[in-house]
Design a protein around this motif. Sequence first.
Motif, PDB file in Angstrom:
ATOM      1  N   THR A   1      -6.769   1.024   3.971  1.00  0.00           N
ATOM      2  CA  THR A   1      -7.022   2.079   2.981  1.00  0.00           C
ATOM      3  C   THR A   1      -7.797   3.254   3.583  1.00  0.00           C
ATOM      4  O   THR A   1      -8.046   4.237   2.912  1.00  0.00           O
ATOM      5  CB  THR A   1      -7.806   1.536   1.777  1.00  0.00           C
ATOM      6  OG1 THR A   1      -8.991   0.902   2.261  1.00  0.00           O
ATOM      7  CG2 THR A   1      -6.981   0.545   0.979  1.00  0.00           C
TER       8      THR A   1
ATOM      9  N   VAL B   1      -4.043   6.895  -1.267  1.00  0.00           N
ATOM     10  CA  VAL B   1      -3.582   5.521  -1.033  1.00  0.00           C
ATOM     11  C   VAL B   1      -3.817   4.677  -2.287  1.00  0.00           C
ATOM     12  O   VAL B   1      -4.842   4.789  -2.948  1.00  0.00           O
ATOM     13  CB  VAL B   1      -4.233   4.904   0.229  1.00  0.00           C
ATOM     14  CG1 VAL B   1      -5.747   4.963   0.194  1.00  0.00           C
ATOM     15  CG2 VAL B   1      -3.766   3.455   0.423  1.00  0.00           C
ATOM     16  N   TYR B   2      -2.827   3.861  -2.601  1.00  0.00           N
ATOM     17  CA  TYR B   2      -2.841   2.963  -3.753  1.00  0.00           C
ATOM     18  C   TYR B   2      -2.439   1.577  -3.273  1.00  0.00           C
ATOM     19  O   TYR B   2      -1.690   1.447  -2.307  1.00  0.00           O
ATOM     20  CB  TYR B   2      -1.816   3.416  -4.801  1.00  0.00           C
ATOM     21  CG  TYR B   2      -2.122   4.742  -5.451  1.00  0.00           C
ATOM     22  CD1 TYR B   2      -2.684   4.805  -6.723  1.00  0.00           C
ATOM     23  CD2 TYR B   2      -1.833   5.932  -4.792  1.00  0.00           C
ATOM     24  CE1 TYR B   2      -2.962   6.037  -7.319  1.00  0.00           C
ATOM     25  CE2 TYR B   2      -2.113   7.161  -5.378  1.00  0.00           C
ATOM     26  CZ  TYR B   2      -2.675   7.195  -6.645  1.00  0.00           C
ATOM     27  OH  TYR B   2      -2.950   8.413  -7.228  1.00  0.00           O
ATOM     28  N   SER B   3      -2.888   0.538  -3.985  1.00  0.00           N
ATOM     29  CA  SER B   3      -2.420  -0.805  -3.646  1.00  0.00           C
ATOM     30  C   SER B   3      -1.792  -1.459  -4.868  1.00  0.00           C
ATOM     31  O   SER B   3      -2.091  -1.096  -6.016  1.00  0.00           O
ATOM     32  CB  SER B   3      -3.572  -1.667  -3.126  1.00  0.00           C
ATOM     33  OG  SER B   3      -4.473  -1.939  -4.182  1.00  0.00           O
TER      34      SER B   3
ATOM     35  N   PHE C   1       0.854  -1.194   0.000  1.00  0.00           N
ATOM     36  CA  PHE C   1       0.000   0.000   0.000  1.00  0.00           C
ATOM     37  C   PHE C   1       0.887   1.240   0.000  1.00  0.00           C
ATOM     38  O   PHE C   1       1.762   1.386   0.859  1.00  0.00           O
ATOM     39  CB  PHE C   1      -0.939  -0.006   1.205  1.00  0.00           C
ATOM     40  CG  PHE C   1      -2.025  -1.043   1.070  1.00  0.00           C
ATOM     41  CD1 PHE C   1      -3.241  -0.728   0.493  1.00  0.00           C
ATOM     42  CD2 PHE C   1      -1.790  -2.351   1.470  1.00  0.00           C
ATOM     43  CE1 PHE C   1      -4.222  -1.686   0.329  1.00  0.00           C
ATOM     44  CE2 PHE C   1      -2.774  -3.320   1.310  1.00  0.00           C
ATOM     45  CZ  PHE C   1      -3.999  -2.997   0.733  1.00  0.00           C
TER      46      PHE C   1
ATOM     47  N   HIS D   1      -5.788   2.871  -7.400  1.00  0.00           N
ATOM     48  CA  HIS D   1      -6.079   3.991  -6.499  1.00  0.00           C
ATOM     49  C   HIS D   1      -7.275   3.656  -5.609  1.00  0.00           C
ATOM     50  O   HIS D   1      -8.276   3.150  -6.102  1.00  0.00           O
ATOM     51  CB  HIS D   1      -6.384   5.226  -7.360  1.00  0.00           C
ATOM     52  CG  HIS D   1      -6.441   6.501  -6.591  1.00  0.00           C
ATOM     53  ND1 HIS D   1      -7.196   7.580  -6.998  1.00  0.00           N
ATOM     54  CD2 HIS D   1      -5.842   6.883  -5.441  1.00  0.00           C
ATOM     55  CE1 HIS D   1      -7.044   8.562  -6.122  1.00  0.00           C
ATOM     56  NE2 HIS D   1      -6.222   8.170  -5.176  1.00  0.00           N
ATOM     57  N   HIS D   2      -7.169   3.952  -4.310  1.00  0.00           N
ATOM     58  CA  HIS D   2      -8.293   3.757  -3.389  1.00  0.00           C
ATOM     59  C   HIS D   2      -8.740   5.093  -2.815  1.00  0.00           C
ATOM     60  O   HIS D   2      -9.260   5.143  -1.701  1.00  0.00           O
ATOM     61  CB  HIS D   2      -7.896   2.800  -2.263  1.00  0.00           C
ATOM     62  CG  HIS D   2      -7.542   1.433  -2.746  1.00  0.00           C
ATOM     63  ND1 HIS D   2      -8.479   0.488  -3.071  1.00  0.00           N
ATOM     64  CD2 HIS D   2      -6.340   0.859  -3.009  1.00  0.00           C
ATOM     65  CE1 HIS D   2      -7.871  -0.617  -3.487  1.00  0.00           C
ATOM     66  NE2 HIS D   2      -6.572  -0.409  -3.468  1.00  0.00           N
TER      67      HIS D   2
ATOM     68  N   PHE E   1       1.198   5.221   0.335  1.00  0.00           N
ATOM     69  CA  PHE E   1       0.565   6.431   0.865  1.00  0.00           C
ATOM     70  C   PHE E   1       1.423   7.623   0.476  1.00  0.00           C
ATOM     71  O   PHE E   1       2.656   7.533   0.519  1.00  0.00           O
ATOM     72  CB  PHE E   1       0.484   6.369   2.387  1.00  0.00           C
ATOM     73  CG  PHE E   1      -0.390   5.254   2.885  1.00  0.00           C
ATOM     74  CD1 PHE E   1      -1.729   5.471   3.151  1.00  0.00           C
ATOM     75  CD2 PHE E   1       0.130   3.975   3.062  1.00  0.00           C
ATOM     76  CE1 PHE E   1      -2.545   4.436   3.592  1.00  0.00           C
ATOM     77  CE2 PHE E   1      -0.677   2.935   3.504  1.00  0.00           C
ATOM     78  CZ  PHE E   1      -2.020   3.173   3.767  1.00  0.00           C
TER      79      PHE E   1
ATOM     80  N   ALA F   1      -6.998   8.485   1.740  1.00  0.00           N
ATOM     81  CA  ALA F   1      -6.963   7.790   3.024  1.00  0.00           C
ATOM     82  C   ALA F   1      -7.238   8.795   4.146  1.00  0.00           C
ATOM     83  O   ALA F   1      -7.945   8.511   5.098  1.00  0.00           O
ATOM     84  CB  ALA F   1      -5.612   7.134   3.233  1.00  0.00           C
TER      85      ALA F   1
END
Length: 486
Positions: free
Chosen positions: A141, A71-73, A53, A82-83, A55, A86
Amino acid sequence: MGFLTLSSQLLLAATSVSAKWIIPGARWRDTAGNLVNAHAGSVTVDQGTGKFFLFGEYKVEGQVEGGGVSVYSSDDLATWEHHGQALEPIEGHPYISKEDIIQRPKVVYSKGTGKYHMWWHADNSTYGELLQGFAQADNITGPYSFVDATAPLGNWSQDFGLFVDYKDGRAYALYSNGDRKEGRDVYLTSYNENITALDKVVHRFDKYDLEAPTIVQTDKSYFALMSHKTGYRPNNVVAFRADSLSGPWSQPFIVAPLNTRTFNSQSGFTLRINGSAKTTYLYLGDQWDSISLWESRYIWLPISIDESRKSLEVQWHDVYDLDVKTGVVTPIKGKSYYAKDATVSGDAFLQEASFASHGVIATGIYGNDSKVTFSGIQGSGKPQWVSFYYQNTDDMGFGDQPGGTPDRINGTWQLRRISSVVVNGKVEEMETLYQRDTHKGIVLSTPLLLRLEKGGNNTVEIGGLYNGQDFKGADVDRIVVYEPEE
Ligand SMILES: *[C@@H]1O[C@H](CO)[C@@H](O)[C@H](O)[C@H]1NC(C)=O
Ligand SMILES: *[C@@H]1O[C@H](CO)[C@@H](O)[C@H](O)[C@H]1NC(C)=O
Ligand SMILES: *[C@@H]1O[C@H](CO)[C@@H](O)[C@H](O)[C@H]1NC(C)=O
Ligand SMILES: *[C@@H]1O[C@H](CO)[C@@H](O)[C@H](O)[C@H]1NC(C)=O
Ligand SMILES: *[C@@H]1O[C@H](CO)[C@@H](O)[C@H](O)[C@H]1NC(C)=O
Ligand SMILES: *[C@@H]1O[C@H](CO)[C@@H](O)[C@H](O)[C@H]1NC(C)=O
Ligand SMILES: *[C@@H]1O[C@H](CO)[C@@H](O)[C@H](O)[C@H]1NC(C)=O
Ligand SMILES: *[C@@H]1O[C@H](CO)[C@@H](O)[C@H](O)[C@H]1NC(C)=O
């Protein structure tokens, strides 16, 4: 303003890719095709899934501060989903409003609270508060809720880092205590067991006046990497080594080839990848664009460690594959085409340069009718990364000082060398190449994804573009054409 026009031009010219390879300094795109927007980022590995993850500071065109934390995973450290935000800025909030500074976020899981804890450099827009922010979430996330912003054991805190010792799981904060004469130290301070507050100072890197700290841990050593304080301009990042976090720590030493200014990047985070074949260490740096911060790039590179020499080095690769399961880094093969074989037109000419490939560099690429053309380039018919090795001699000014060194336009440091890149005469598909300043005699590279035709009859033409004052491309040493990804 010329620069804004250029930015818009860049967006139009950008090519969408979701690469498995890591290409330092390229325009990274997420799985939705948007720019990866996580500056001064850090990576947290989810213990359960092994997922990465990322940030970082969210920055958009025109915005100054307080974009929040995105935040990305990823499963491979190269493909990023992309989420969203955060940590979202809250209007009117005393510490996380859009006017506040939310910098260098780090996330760590607290076994004690069963939550994810985010820590960052919290400040107001004039850097007068010098605090550390703390927020919590149930899900990695987010969304993270603000808990507090505090002065670490009463002191000041600027650039913030967080390190977790893999041997005992203990977490530590790293922070410079600002630019005042009484400050200019970097602190290494342990957290309490729940990572809800700081506990005690483990070491103080006294008066070195460094920032952007991060720690690399090997089986034998701790290496603390930090940059000098030159604002958004890159410098030669240094490292200290110790057997134990409390020291004694060694003298600092430079971690990348001298005068590359750490390949035009600033330190910020490092990642340890415990692969099945080898343990790999990654340097996660930022290549800031001080005028268009949102357009800053990421310089992620493997670190080579020599325990017998008690030393480490950040290693450049234009394009590389990182297998996160095995830990193996594989540089991708490329073919070089040299300035000595290129043709020049307009004011461009080939000049003797002892530091350049074959002793020759192409210079005078001033104005868009001055060009350097590489011919007979082998292409695959598929998009390929091409690295442009250049020298930009407009170096070494500091933006906040008065006066006129050559790399400044109207007293403000900005990127002055910008080139057009045209493949096979297709002007309508022109790409824009940013060539950040280098030291004199230092040749660095910057990549573009180009479409070359299949066969050996491609041309790549490089010309000067408008930078807001004049048309100036950097000097060109060579181009390297990499194999396509599939
Ligand atoms: C850690 O947090 C948990 C949950 O809030 C709490 O029950 C526990 O007492 C805390 N531990 C310490 C050492 O403060
Ligand atoms: C930031 O905080 C400092 C210390 O409280 C204060 O002196 C300064 O005026 C603040 N700046 C802004 C823009 O509020
Ligand atoms: C946590 O976030 C992930 C990614 O956004 C999402 O798939 C998952 O459902 C979330 N879990 C919880 C418990 O909210
Ligand atoms: C912070 O630490 C420095 C020494 O590193 C000290 O001189 C200074 O007084 C401290 N500042 C505060 C506000 O505690
Ligand atoms: C590294 O990974 C191996 C399995 O591949 C595991 O046994 C070992 O505990 C890991 N070491 C650390 C320090 O995470
Ligand atoms: C080339 O320069 C001229 C002015 O010298 C300008 O009008 C033209 O737009 C430029 N072309 C490109 C592709 O930048
Ligand atoms: C190679 O490209 C040039 C134009 O760049 C063209 O004139 C020439 O015919 C091409 N040669 C071959 C063998 O395709
Ligand atoms: C530089 O300053 C002059 C005088 O203030 C102004 O006319 C010119 O437009 C400025 N140039 C740029 C590139 O900002």
